[in-house]
Scaffold this motif. Sequence first.
Motif, PDB file in Angstrom:
ATOM      1  N   ARG B  53     -27.748 -25.533-106.008  1.00 26.96           N
ATOM      2  CA  ARG B  53     -26.343 -25.307-105.550  1.00 26.96           C
ATOM      3  C   ARG B  53     -25.380 -25.746-106.629  1.00 26.96           C
ATOM      4  O   ARG B  53     -24.237 -25.259-106.833  1.00 26.96           O
ATOM      5  N   ASN B  54     -25.532 -27.193-106.878  1.00 28.40           N
ATOM      6  CA  ASN B  54     -24.387 -27.765-107.601  1.00 28.40           C
ATOM      7  C   ASN B  54     -24.524 -27.207-109.079  1.00 28.40           C
ATOM      8  O   ASN B  54     -23.481 -27.082-109.666  1.00 28.40           O
ATOM      9  N   LEU B  55     -25.598 -26.791-109.491  1.00 27.94           N
ATOM     10  CA  LEU B  55     -25.451 -26.319-111.037  1.00 27.94           C
ATOM     11  C   LEU B  55     -24.590 -24.701-110.916  1.00 27.94           C
ATOM     12  O   LEU B  55     -23.691 -24.854-111.794  1.00 27.94           O
ATOM     13  N   ALA B  56     -24.902 -24.107-109.849  1.00 25.83           N
ATOM     14  CA  ALA B  56     -24.131 -22.828-109.749  1.00 25.83           C
ATOM     15  C   ALA B  56     -22.891 -23.112-109.393  1.00 25.83           C
ATOM     16  O   ALA B  56     -21.831 -22.499-110.016  1.00 25.83           O
ATOM     17  N   ALA B  57     -22.473 -24.150-108.762  1.00 24.53           N
ATOM     18  CA  ALA B  57     -21.037 -24.560-108.159  1.00 24.53           C
ATOM     19  C   ALA B  57     -20.357 -25.354-109.179  1.00 24.53           C
ATOM     20  O   ALA B  57     -19.040 -25.628-108.841  1.00 24.53           O
ATOM     21  N   ARG B  58     -20.906 -25.758-110.212  1.00 26.30           N
ATOM     22  CA  ARG B  58     -20.188 -26.868-111.155  1.00 26.30           C
ATOM     23  C   ARG B  58     -19.928 -27.917-110.324  1.00 26.30           C
ATOM     24  O   ARG B  58     -18.616 -28.133-110.464  1.00 26.30           O
ATOM     25  N   THR B  59     -20.483 -28.506-109.459  1.00 28.91           N
ATOM     26  CA  THR B  59     -20.122 -29.755-108.787  1.00 28.91           C
ATOM     27  C   THR B  59     -21.129 -30.582-108.597  1.00 28.91           C
ATOM     28  O   THR B  59     -22.356 -30.162-108.990  1.00 28.91           O
ATOM     29  N   THR B  60     -21.181 -31.607-107.997  1.00 26.14           N
ATOM     30  CA  THR B  60     -22.179 -32.580-107.794  1.00 26.14           C
ATOM     31  C   THR B  60     -22.230 -33.345-106.447  1.00 26.14           C
ATOM     32  O   THR B  60     -23.585 -33.717-105.857  1.00 26.14           O
ATOM     33  N   GLN B  61     -21.138 -33.515-105.790  1.00 28.37           N
ATOM     34  CA  GLN B  61     -21.028 -33.831-104.339  1.00 28.37           C
ATOM     35  C   GLN B  61     -21.564 -35.190-104.585  1.00 28.37           C
ATOM     36  O   GLN B  61     -22.051 -35.806-103.559  1.00 28.37           O
ATOM     37  N   THR B  62     -21.371 -35.845-105.588  1.00 30.32           N
ATOM     38  CA  THR B  62     -21.767 -37.433-105.816  1.00 30.32           C
ATOM     39  C   THR B  62     -20.803 -38.084-106.704  1.00 30.32           C
ATOM     40  O   THR B  62     -20.310 -37.389-107.627  1.00 30.32           O
ATOM     41  N   ILE B  63     -20.701 -39.217-106.156  1.00 29.21           N
ATOM     42  CA  ILE B  63     -19.581 -40.069-107.079  1.00 29.21           C
ATOM     43  C   ILE B  63     -20.512 -41.296-107.505  1.00 29.21           C
ATOM     44  O   ILE B  63     -21.437 -41.867-106.874  1.00 29.21           O
ATOM     45  N   GLY B  64     -20.094 -41.721-108.950  1.00 31.94           N
ATOM     46  CA  GLY B  64     -20.949 -42.786-109.619  1.00 31.94           C
ATOM     47  C   GLY B  64     -20.183 -44.281-109.135  1.00 31.94           C
ATOM     48  O   GLY B  64     -18.904 -44.094-108.957  1.00 31.94           O
ATOM     49  N   VAL B  65     -20.975 -45.146-108.850  1.00 32.70           N
ATOM     50  CA  VAL B  65     -20.503 -46.448-108.685  1.00 32.70           C
ATOM     51  C   VAL B  65     -20.915 -47.217-109.892  1.00 32.70           C
ATOM     52  O   VAL B  65     -22.200 -47.420-110.010  1.00 32.70           O
ATOM     53  N   VAL B  66     -20.209 -48.082-110.604  1.00 34.26           N
ATOM     54  CA  VAL B  66     -20.357 -48.677-111.779  1.00 34.26           C
ATOM     55  C   VAL B  66     -20.102 -50.143-111.615  1.00 34.26           C
ATOM     56  O   VAL B  66     -18.977 -50.586-111.142  1.00 34.26           O
ATOM     57  N   MET B  67     -21.097 -51.051-111.689  1.00 33.54           N
ATOM     58  CA  MET B  67     -20.838 -52.400-111.372  1.00 33.54           C
ATOM     59  C   MET B  67     -20.905 -53.254-112.647  1.00 33.54           C
ATOM     60  O   MET B  67     -21.531 -52.505-113.700  1.00 33.54           O
ATOM     61  N   ALA B  68     -20.126 -54.338-112.855  1.00 36.13           N
ATOM     62  CA  ALA B  68     -20.485 -55.162-114.221  1.00 36.13           C
ATOM     63  C   ALA B  68     -21.812 -55.477-114.234  1.00 36.13           C
ATOM     64  O   ALA B  68     -22.407 -55.348-113.165  1.00 36.13           O
TER      65      ALA B  68
END
Lengths: 342, 342
Positions: B53-68
């Motif tokens: 779904r995400n490949l076709a819709a060009r989205t991921t529905q997820t957000i990245g959380v980056v910690m130090a």
Amino acid sequence: MAVTIIDVAREANVSPSTVSRVIADHPRISEKTKKKVREVMESMHYYPNFQARNLAARTTQTIGVVMANSATLAFQNPFFPEVIRGISTTAHACKLGLYLSTGGTEEEIFQEVVAMVQGRKVDGIILLYSRLDDKTLNYLREMQFPFTIVGRPYAFEDQVDFVDNDNKKIAQDVVEYLFGLGHREIAFIGGDLEFVVSSDRLEGYRAALESHALKYQEQYFIHDFAFEQDGKEAIRQLMTQQSPPTALVAHDDSVAYEIIRYLEQLEIRVPEDVSIISFNNHALSEHVKPPLTSVDINIFELGLKATELLLERIKQPEREATHQYVDTTLIVRNSCQSLNTR
Amino acid sequence: MAVTIIDVAREANVSPSTVSRVIADHPRISEKTKKKVREVMESMHYYPNFQARNLAARTTQTIGVVMANSATLAFQNPFFPEVIRGISTTAHACKLGLYLSTGGTEEEIFQEVVAMVQGRKVDGIILLYSRLDDKTLNYLREMQFPFTIVGRPYAFEDQVDFVDNDNKKIAQDVVEYLFGLGHREIAFIGGDLEFVVSSDRLEGYRAALESHALKYQEQYFIHDFAFEQDGKEAIRQLMTQQSPPTALVAHDDSVAYEIIRYLEQLEIRVPEDVSIISFNNHALSEHVKPPLTSVDINIFELGLKATELLLERIKQPEREATHQYVDTTLIVRNSCQSLNTR
DNA sequence: CTGAAAGCGCTTACAG
DNA sequence: CTGAAAGCGCTTACAG
């Protein structure tokens, strides 16, 4: 649009298949071709699209990390970052991503896990808790989806991979330690018995008492809910009964801190009037007053090993279930006093 | 194999397109068809494959959380679970997944972020720290990839979305508070100045001193590295100089706890001999001895708002950069003493 | 050692 | 309101 494998192929005068194989460092591609393709990838700033790659390869290269609901989380505060650090270490070494559950209730978490499994979001799951008769765990078992638990499962112990401390044993050891200091009246301030870790520790406590022909006594045990509702009153009742305990075992350092504060308000000194010992050895336990004697449970290792077990399970779905017990260390500080020298 | 949209389509006597539209709850599909298709999905236990779904819709529905990196993480222990809880709350409400960085070094983290962005693993990123001249931040800016910072960026403040406390102000307030209590010799035990939060607080401290025509003095400032190397010695030197401070400001509660322990070893009493105040109001600060006066920075809210800002940014990539300052509260407990009443 | 082709499981203009 | 077709960007038997 971003540059794709096809753009690279065209530029390098090879087929997309070849580019794909170069990315995977396939052994049957000549070094010469590899070099050429890599140069083109570099110059075009090519970067593989994980979604496409994973869809085609039927993998995700990420593992799901499922924590108990937030309420519990807040409680086990220092546990979480440390176990994540352990998991990250292994995950990063294997170039695996981490996908985190976000649900706040048991049901939400369950739904999320279903989405992870059925929606092909992750290759395997680490459960950061072990609860009695857990819906999520049962689902994972039934689906035969790769997963590991940090903690001992409530059942099917020989069918599930898990990593844990030997909680019964460390609770026993703690009581033995107090016993060695001359304590006989030992109270236990327990955790939520829905969690296996709590019931295991309680069991160890009882077993230790019995091994010394001491009886387990209701009035020496404080339930988590009683403590959470009105901790001060619970401690007051505990300490003002006929024969109050001379030592307290708390199921977590943060609980111990709280107890110490209540004791202080009751003008009961630690360790002079009552000893206190606890589990989990938070980073702060050496800095509180008095410095807390506590069992270090090696949380980092717990996360590390859980991830390793999971990776093995993913590689070999049919292998036998494995357990691993992570070593603990009793860190003796100044919150317990010997009655022997009196 | 799992059941796909095609299986459902066949069974329901519609086209795959229609099934897809039913999943998305497309308004132009008749209720009747929706009902039929949904029944079939149910009975066949269909579950959409997110990757496809995400490949076709060009989205991921997820957000990245980056910690130090982990070193810092361990340090800010209680910050992490709490900010994650805030992020999760918003993320879960919007049915977004969380993808966590795992890198242990700055460079590893940078590489991971590149992988998240270029590999289309996430729709946006939350940076859990703000560092001076951060490579990762610069990359994100250059790529114009949606991201938010928990913390104030070291530069380009008007081009970047962020959520922060007003750290200068709260440091000023803290000094004012001590000033009101009659303190004039106020030392500062600072954090790593690589992080904007630390330099902001130091700046606030200096500004407050100057507003009272007090000079900033080298010997009243302890660097994080000096403290980490030999905290005890640093405190000893601080407290045994000509005119020792009557109050200490620590950049984090855990540092305050440590300081209190060293003071105790030096037989300096808190708050009788020296006052101490700190930031971040850890859960334990009410339980330590003495209960610590500290600034509650509302970590949960920080995470919540950061996620909201990010979602808005993802929706409207072109909108103007927004900042939000989260309120703080000075929690007065018993670690500061008034000199006025003497 | 390399390529052509089919396929992973979806979405989405376009057409009717 | 619904369908046929192309496409998302890869991988991987199969063939040579």
